[in-house]
Design a protein around this motif. Sequence first.
Motif, PDB file in Angstrom:
ATOM      1  N   ASN A   1       0.835  -1.206   0.000  1.00  0.00           N
ATOM      2  CA  ASN A   1       0.000   0.000   0.000  1.00  0.00           C
ATOM      3  C   ASN A   1       0.871   1.257   0.000  1.00  0.00           C
ATOM      4  O   ASN A   1       0.563   2.241  -0.674  1.00  0.00           O
ATOM      5  CB  ASN A   1      -0.924   0.012   1.223  1.00  0.00           C
ATOM      6  CG  ASN A   1      -2.050  -0.999   1.105  1.00  0.00           C
ATOM      7  OD1 ASN A   1      -2.390  -1.443   0.008  1.00  0.00           O
ATOM      8  ND2 ASN A   1      -2.630  -1.378   2.236  1.00  0.00           N
ATOM      9  N   ASP A   2       1.986   1.211   0.775  1.00  0.00           N
ATOM     10  CA  ASP A   2       2.909   2.345   0.793  1.00  0.00           C
ATOM     11  C   ASP A   2       3.519   2.568  -0.596  1.00  0.00           C
ATOM     12  O   ASP A   2       3.624   3.709  -1.070  1.00  0.00           O
ATOM     13  CB  ASP A   2       4.038   2.096   1.795  1.00  0.00           C
ATOM     14  CG  ASP A   2       3.578   2.232   3.238  1.00  0.00           C
ATOM     15  OD1 ASP A   2       2.444   2.702   3.462  1.00  0.00           O
ATOM     16  OD2 ASP A   2       4.354   1.858   4.144  1.00  0.00           O
ATOM     17  N   LEU A   3       3.919   1.479  -1.258  1.00  0.00           N
ATOM     18  CA  LEU A   3       4.522   1.591  -2.586  1.00  0.00           C
ATOM     19  C   LEU A   3       3.496   2.142  -3.589  1.00  0.00           C
ATOM     20  O   LEU A   3       3.848   2.943  -4.468  1.00  0.00           O
ATOM     21  CB  LEU A   3       5.036   0.231  -3.044  1.00  0.00           C
ATOM     22  CG  LEU A   3       6.275  -0.285  -2.297  1.00  0.00           C
ATOM     23  CD1 LEU A   3       6.539  -1.737  -2.671  1.00  0.00           C
ATOM     24  CD2 LEU A   3       7.495   0.568  -2.618  1.00  0.00           C
ATOM     25  N   ALA A   4       2.257   1.704  -3.464  1.00  0.00           N
ATOM     26  CA  ALA A   4       1.206   2.203  -4.366  1.00  0.00           C
ATOM     27  C   ALA A   4       0.996   3.691  -4.135  1.00  0.00           C
ATOM     28  O   ALA A   4       0.777   4.457  -5.078  1.00  0.00           O
ATOM     29  CB  ALA A   4      -0.088   1.430  -4.125  1.00  0.00           C
ATOM     30  N   GLU A   5       1.075   4.112  -2.870  1.00  0.00           N
ATOM     31  CA  GLU A   5       0.915   5.529  -2.541  1.00  0.00           C
ATOM     32  C   GLU A   5       2.036   6.365  -3.160  1.00  0.00           C
ATOM     33  O   GLU A   5       1.803   7.466  -3.674  1.00  0.00           O
ATOM     34  CB  GLU A   5       0.925   5.710  -1.016  1.00  0.00           C
ATOM     35  CG  GLU A   5       0.591   7.104  -0.533  1.00  0.00           C
ATOM     36  CD  GLU A   5      -0.872   7.466  -0.739  1.00  0.00           C
ATOM     37  OE1 GLU A   5      -1.167   8.666  -0.828  1.00  0.00           O
ATOM     38  OE2 GLU A   5      -1.709   6.546  -0.827  1.00  0.00           O
ATOM     39  N   LEU A   6       3.237   5.829  -3.133  1.00  0.00           N
ATOM     40  CA  LEU A   6       4.372   6.542  -3.718  1.00  0.00           C
ATOM     41  C   LEU A   6       4.224   6.691  -5.233  1.00  0.00           C
ATOM     42  O   LEU A   6       4.591   7.702  -5.810  1.00  0.00           O
ATOM     43  CB  LEU A   6       5.684   5.814  -3.394  1.00  0.00           C
ATOM     44  CG  LEU A   6       6.082   5.775  -1.914  1.00  0.00           C
ATOM     45  CD1 LEU A   6       7.373   4.998  -1.750  1.00  0.00           C
ATOM     46  CD2 LEU A   6       6.251   7.178  -1.373  1.00  0.00           C
ATOM     47  N   LYS A   7       3.694   5.638  -5.870  1.00  0.00           N
ATOM     48  CA  LYS A   7       3.477   5.713  -7.325  1.00  0.00           C
ATOM     49  C   LYS A   7       2.483   6.811  -7.678  1.00  0.00           C
ATOM     50  O   LYS A   7       2.632   7.502  -8.676  1.00  0.00           O
ATOM     51  CB  LYS A   7       2.978   4.373  -7.842  1.00  0.00           C
ATOM     52  CG  LYS A   7       4.042   3.280  -7.880  1.00  0.00           C
ATOM     53  CD  LYS A   7       3.495   1.992  -8.450  1.00  0.00           C
ATOM     54  CE  LYS A   7       4.580   0.905  -8.493  1.00  0.00           C
ATOM     55  NZ  LYS A   7       4.034  -0.371  -9.034  1.00  0.00           N
ATOM     56  N   LYS A   8       1.465   6.976  -6.831  1.00  0.00           N
ATOM     57  CA  LYS A   8       0.461   8.023  -7.085  1.00  0.00           C
ATOM     58  C   LYS A   8       1.058   9.418  -6.932  1.00  0.00           C
ATOM     59  O   LYS A   8       0.622  10.357  -7.576  1.00  0.00           O
ATOM     60  CB  LYS A   8      -0.723   7.873  -6.117  1.00  0.00           C
ATOM     61  CG  LYS A   8      -1.596   6.668  -6.411  1.00  0.00           C
ATOM     62  CD  LYS A   8      -2.909   6.733  -5.660  1.00  0.00           C
ATOM     63  CE  LYS A   8      -2.679   6.673  -4.158  1.00  0.00           C
ATOM     64  NZ  LYS A   8      -3.970   6.625  -3.415  1.00  0.00           N
ATOM     65  N   ASP A   9       2.091   9.527  -6.084  1.00  0.00           N
ATOM     66  CA  ASP A   9       2.715  10.829  -5.855  1.00  0.00           C
ATOM     67  C   ASP A   9       3.627  11.257  -6.996  1.00  0.00           C
ATOM     68  O   ASP A   9       3.990  12.417  -7.108  1.00  0.00           O
ATOM     69  CB  ASP A   9       3.535  10.815  -4.563  1.00  0.00           C
ATOM     70  CG  ASP A   9       2.642  10.729  -3.331  1.00  0.00           C
ATOM     71  OD1 ASP A   9       1.441  11.039  -3.464  1.00  0.00           O
ATOM     72  OD2 ASP A   9       3.147  10.360  -2.253  1.00  0.00           O
ATOM     73  N   LYS A  10       4.051  10.270  -7.835  1.00  0.00           N
ATOM     74  CA  LYS A  10       4.963  10.606  -8.924  1.00  0.00           C
ATOM     75  C   LYS A  10       4.239  11.423  -9.992  1.00  0.00           C
ATOM     76  O   LYS A  10       3.088  11.165 -10.317  1.00  0.00           O
ATOM     77  CB  LYS A  10       5.538   9.322  -9.546  1.00  0.00           C
ATOM     78  CG  LYS A  10       6.586   8.671  -8.690  1.00  0.00           C
ATOM     79  CD  LYS A  10       7.259   7.537  -9.439  1.00  0.00           C
ATOM     80  CE  LYS A  10       8.389   6.938  -8.605  1.00  0.00           C
ATOM     81  NZ  LYS A  10       9.078   5.868  -9.327  1.00  0.00           N
ATOM     82  N   PRO A  11       4.923  12.432 -10.576  1.00  0.00           N
ATOM     83  CA  PRO A  11       4.283  13.231 -11.628  1.00  0.00           C
ATOM     84  C   PRO A  11       4.024  12.414 -12.875  1.00  0.00           C
ATOM     85  O   PRO A  11       4.767  11.483 -13.162  1.00  0.00           O
ATOM     86  CB  PRO A  11       5.335  14.335 -11.904  1.00  0.00           C
ATOM     87  CG  PRO A  11       6.633  13.752 -11.462  1.00  0.00           C
ATOM     88  CD  PRO A  11       6.308  12.857 -10.304  1.00  0.00           C
TER      89      PRO A  11
END
Length: 215
Positions: free
Chosen positions: A205-215
């Motif tokens: 879930n943390d990794l998925a959250e980081l992907k969403k933060d990427k431009p």
Amino acid sequence: MTGTADAVFAAMTPVLEGIAATFGRSCEVVLHDYRDPERSVVAVAGAVTGRRVGDAMSEIGLRVLAAGDDARNEVGYITRAQDGRLLKCTTLPLRDVDGTLIGALCVNVDLSAINRATGVLSDLLGLSAAEDTGATTDFSGDLDRVVDSLVGRAERAHAVPVTALGREDRLALVRSLHDAGVFGLRGAPGRIAQRLGISRTGLYNDLAELKKDKP
């Protein structure tokens, strides 16, 4: 192209002894094959970090592997071994004929003797010794220890155990581990989730959250 990669490593192996002999006993040269990160060391000349054939890559290697096509020569950077010795290192990525990253040639020079001589000369001349800013690098050859070293660095930065980190701080740590290339290793999510005191689902879930933060 496996055959091409094998030819590159075969050609590079004799070069190690020549480089190490040129710089003397304070120099170590290590050849890495990134096709097997957990046993990336395929040849060693000299003895500075204690690296052996069959060892895993260090966090420096993980960073280069994560950079992939963007990996560039890193020349003359300063770091520290776990025992406190100051090292001057160079990491040269190796590629096959297609330009694919396949490994690296690493040169590690122990600066201990040079530092002692510099200290004596500085005292005689009444000069202040240069301040050392080298960060510590884990050269243990054990990926679990490399991961633990990266996590431990975050614990020291936040002055709390990683299991006590808040959501934002934990995301920052997971991002740093991702950028360091740790998640490209076999079994890495399970190791890291256990070290962080969360479930694998929580880590994903943390990794998925980081992907969403990427431009």
